[in-house]
Design an enzyme around this catalytic site. Structure first.
Site, PDB file in Angstrom:
ATOM      1  N   TYR A  26      -3.448 -10.952   5.803  1.00 57.77           N
ATOM      2  CA  TYR A  26      -2.697  -9.853   6.426  1.00 57.77           C
ATOM      3  C   TYR A  26      -3.524  -9.107   7.462  1.00 57.77           C
ATOM      4  O   TYR A  26      -3.502  -7.875   7.514  1.00 57.77           O
ATOM      5  CB  TYR A  26      -2.193  -8.872   5.343  1.00 57.77           C
ATOM      6  CG  TYR A  26      -0.928  -9.364   4.687  1.00 57.77           C
ATOM      7  CD1 TYR A  26       0.309  -9.147   5.301  1.00 57.77           C
ATOM      8  CD2 TYR A  26      -0.953 -10.081   3.499  1.00 57.77           C
ATOM      9  CE1 TYR A  26       1.476  -9.615   4.735  1.00 57.77           C
ATOM     10  CE2 TYR A  26       0.209 -10.563   2.927  1.00 57.77           C
ATOM     11  CZ  TYR A  26       1.421 -10.320   3.551  1.00 57.77           C
ATOM     12  OH  TYR A  26       2.579 -10.790   3.001  1.00 57.77           O
ATOM     13  N   TYR A 153      10.237  -7.783  -1.746  1.00 54.80           N
ATOM     14  CA  TYR A 153       9.064  -8.614  -1.504  1.00 54.80           C
ATOM     15  C   TYR A 153       8.752  -9.372  -2.788  1.00 54.80           C
ATOM     16  O   TYR A 153       8.537  -8.760  -3.847  1.00 54.80           O
ATOM     17  CB  TYR A 153       7.838  -7.779  -1.095  1.00 54.80           C
ATOM     18  CG  TYR A 153       6.616  -8.648  -0.938  1.00 54.80           C
ATOM     19  CD1 TYR A 153       6.443  -9.420   0.212  1.00 54.80           C
ATOM     20  CD2 TYR A 153       5.671  -8.746  -1.953  1.00 54.80           C
ATOM     21  CE1 TYR A 153       5.346 -10.262   0.340  1.00 54.80           C
ATOM     22  CE2 TYR A 153       4.568  -9.589  -1.824  1.00 54.80           C
ATOM     23  CZ  TYR A 153       4.414 -10.335  -0.679  1.00 54.80           C
ATOM     24  OH  TYR A 153       3.334 -11.175  -0.555  1.00 54.80           O
ATOM     25  N   ASP A 245      11.236  -9.370 -11.338  1.00 54.58           N
ATOM     26  CA  ASP A 245       9.902  -9.583 -10.768  1.00 54.58           C
ATOM     27  C   ASP A 245       9.083  -8.331 -11.066  1.00 54.58           C
ATOM     28  O   ASP A 245       9.124  -7.349 -10.315  1.00 54.58           O
ATOM     29  CB  ASP A 245      10.011  -9.841  -9.264  1.00 54.58           C
ATOM     30  CG  ASP A 245       8.639 -10.023  -8.617  1.00 54.58           C
ATOM     31  OD1 ASP A 245       7.618  -9.801  -9.304  1.00 54.58           O
ATOM     32  OD2 ASP A 245       8.595 -10.361  -7.421  1.00 54.58           O
ATOM     33  N   LYS A 274      -0.625  -9.802 -11.067  1.00 55.69           N
ATOM     34  CA  LYS A 274      -1.365  -8.575 -10.724  1.00 55.69           C
ATOM     35  C   LYS A 274      -2.091  -7.927 -11.910  1.00 55.69           C
ATOM     36  O   LYS A 274      -3.191  -8.335 -12.244  1.00 55.69           O
ATOM     37  CB  LYS A 274      -0.424  -7.599 -10.017  1.00 55.69           C
ATOM     38  CG  LYS A 274      -0.002  -8.143  -8.650  1.00 55.69           C
ATOM     39  CD  LYS A 274       0.366  -7.092  -7.648  1.00 55.69           C
ATOM     40  CE  LYS A 274       0.430  -7.691  -6.260  1.00 55.69           C
ATOM     41  NZ  LYS A 274       1.758  -7.713  -5.671  1.00 55.69           N
TER      42      LYS A 274
HETATM   43  C1  PLP Z   1       2.346  -8.969  -4.954  1.00 52.57           C
HETATM   44  C2  PLP Z   1       3.707  -9.341  -5.396  1.00 52.57           C
HETATM   45  C3  PLP Z   1       4.090 -10.691  -5.490  1.00 52.57           C
HETATM   46  C4  PLP Z   1       3.181 -11.816  -5.071  1.00 52.57           C
HETATM   47  O1  PLP Z   1       2.055 -11.907  -5.884  1.00 52.57           O
HETATM   48  P1  PLP Z   1       0.752 -12.684  -5.326  1.00 52.57           P
HETATM   49  O2  PLP Z   1      -0.141 -12.783  -6.515  1.00 52.57           O
HETATM   50  O3  PLP Z   1       0.200 -11.820  -4.238  1.00 52.57           O
HETATM   51  O4  PLP Z   1       1.206 -14.007  -4.831  1.00 52.57           O
HETATM   52  C5  PLP Z   1       5.346 -10.967  -5.959  1.00 52.57           C
HETATM   53  N1  PLP Z   1       6.197  -9.979  -6.314  1.00 52.57           N
HETATM   54  C6  PLP Z   1       5.867  -8.686  -6.236  1.00 52.57           C
HETATM   55  C7  PLP Z   1       6.839  -7.646  -6.667  1.00 52.57           C
HETATM   56  C8  PLP Z   1       4.614  -8.320  -5.753  1.00 52.57           C
HETATM   57  O5  PLP Z   1       4.307  -7.020  -5.638  1.00 52.57           O
END
Ligand code: PLP
Length: 432
Positions: A26, A153, A245, A274
């Protein structure tokens, strides 16, 4: 073996060596600020090579929940390294992967029965999408459309990009992204329209993927649990699978262990990453119900979920996750989360009437402050970089999303450090 530098690089500092060989994420490399070499992390701080201390107020891209180099996680990871670092996960299994699934599944909202491991958030999303699409295929009721929020996202791989909102991030690839039915975030005024829209699409929509309560990269856009609950219920009534998600919201970020605890209708699938390992190691998890899992059980080999990554269920990552869960479940962690929530709320009240504050938002430990930019779009494009540099100078890592400043701290951040970050935002409001 030699770890000495090539002679021509010997005179360069780390930032200069980086510039010669690294392409950062990025980042427009043409005019990027020099990348700051970090040599050490401890708690909420990281330290650069000159000993300058930075408060990691964005949890290193939202992954670090308990602070850097947490001794409990470090100890467990170090032990595991001498026992089993990795093993192929097809045909073989190991205690850390099984134990993590056993501990994680009962913590998730609703009834989740199976864990599928990957190694990041985007791939956790890819697996969730494939599970849903193939579920309907395996049941011989193929449906190939996906429903998602406009500013969502879900990651940077092609499937995850496709179900994310179209933006400058996806611009170069838009013609290759698959077609998705995008809907607005729900509110009191549009909820009935959205429900009707979903019911209309039932024949073709395989699943609805959403970030519960808060759209992260889309600008920390927040919406109410009550309306998400209605959307999930509508999907269930219309045979549409639901994917939460929780890659950003999981593990306490929104005030409860998982954002979907605030729903009465529970999703069929969860995506986690994460905070999963406490921010120590990469790991992704996609969980599902037995209803979905059972649709893949067959003597017909074509009904298999053909997906897997080399580092699926890496034992070190699983052990880091188990250690992170230990800390998450301590009562002091929930107390810290509540403490941050309460302090955030007070701070937002203090600044909400400032002329430069266009809007304020809070969900749990996350606050967002939208900067008033008027009509000056050139100012807007500069503002983000000005703010970023301003906070760095003060020893704080904050990465505004355009004109939106947000704080998303590790839960161990002290009141003093929170006050310092708030103070820096207040002085930015006066000085920039
Ligand atoms: C960061 C994120 C992703 C992608 O995760 P990466 O480990 O960076 O590939 C997917 N969904 C959400 C809601 C995110 O914040």
């Amino acid at each position: 073996m030699s770890d000495s530098l090539q002679p021509e690089n010997a005179q360069l500092n780390l930032t200069e060596r980086d510039q010669k060989v690294i392409w950062h994420p990025y980042t427009q490399m043409k005019n990027a600020l020099p990348h700051i070499p970090i040599v050490r992390g401890e708690g909420v701080y990281v330290f650069d090579e000159h000993g300058k201390r930075y408060i990691d107020a964005v949890s290193s891209w939202w992954v670090n929940i308990h602070g850097h180099t947490h001794p409990h996680i470090a100890k467990k990871v170090a032990e595991q390294l001498t026992v089993l670092e990795h093993v192929i996960f097809a045909g073989f299994t190991h205690e850390p992967a099984v134990l993590l699934a056993e501990r994680l599944l009962p913590l998730l909202p609703g009834q989740q029965d199976k864990v599928f491991y990957t190694d990041n958030g985007s791939t956790a999303v890819e697996v969730a999408l494939k599970m849903c699409l193939q579920y309907w295929d395996n049941k011989q009721q193929p449906k190939n459309k996906i429903l998602a929020f406009k500013n969502a996202y879900h990651g940077d791989t092609f499937g995850a990009m496709s179900v994310s909102g179209r933006s400058i991030f996806t611009d170069a690839f838009n013609s290759l992204l698959f077609d998705v039915a995008f809907i607005d975030l729900p509110n009191a005024d549009n909820i009935e329209t959205l429900k009707a829209q979903i019911a209309n699409l039932k024949a073709e929509v395989a699943c609805f993927i959403f970030e519960p309560l808060i759209l992260g990269s889309g600008g920390m856009l927040m919406y109410e649990a009550q309306y998400l609950d209605e959307l999930v219920a509508t999907c269930k009534q219309n045979n549409i699978l639901t994917i939460a998600d929780e890659v950003m919201t999981g593990f306490g970020r929104t005030g409860t262990y998982f954002a979907c605890e605030k729903l009465t209708h529970k999703p069929d699938i969860f995506c986690l990453s994460k905070g999963l390992t406490g921010g120590t190691m990469p790991l992704g998890v996609t969980t599902c119900t037995n209803e979905i899992y059972n649709a893949f059980l067959s003597d017909d080999k074509l009904k298999t979920l053909y997906h897997g990554h080399s580092f699926t269920a890496n034992p070190i990552s699983c052990v880091a996750s188990l250690a992170s869960l230990d800390i998450l479940l301590e009562s002091t962690t929930l107390e810290n989360i509540k403490r941050i929530e309460a302090k955030h709320a007070v701070f937002l009240q203090e600044i909400k009437n400032h002329v430069k504050v266009k809007a304020i938002r809070q969900t749990g430990t996350i606050i967002a402050i939208e900067w008033e930019t008027g009509n000056e779009t050139s100012y807007l494009s500069n503002l983000r970089n000005l703010l970023y540099a301003y906070f760095l100078d003060k020893g704080i890592i904050l990465r505004p999303l355009g004109n939106i400043i947000y704080i998303l701290p590790p839960y161990i951040i002290s009141n003093e450090d929170l006050d310092y970050v708030y103070g820096a935002i207040k002085s930015a409001l006066e000085e920039i």
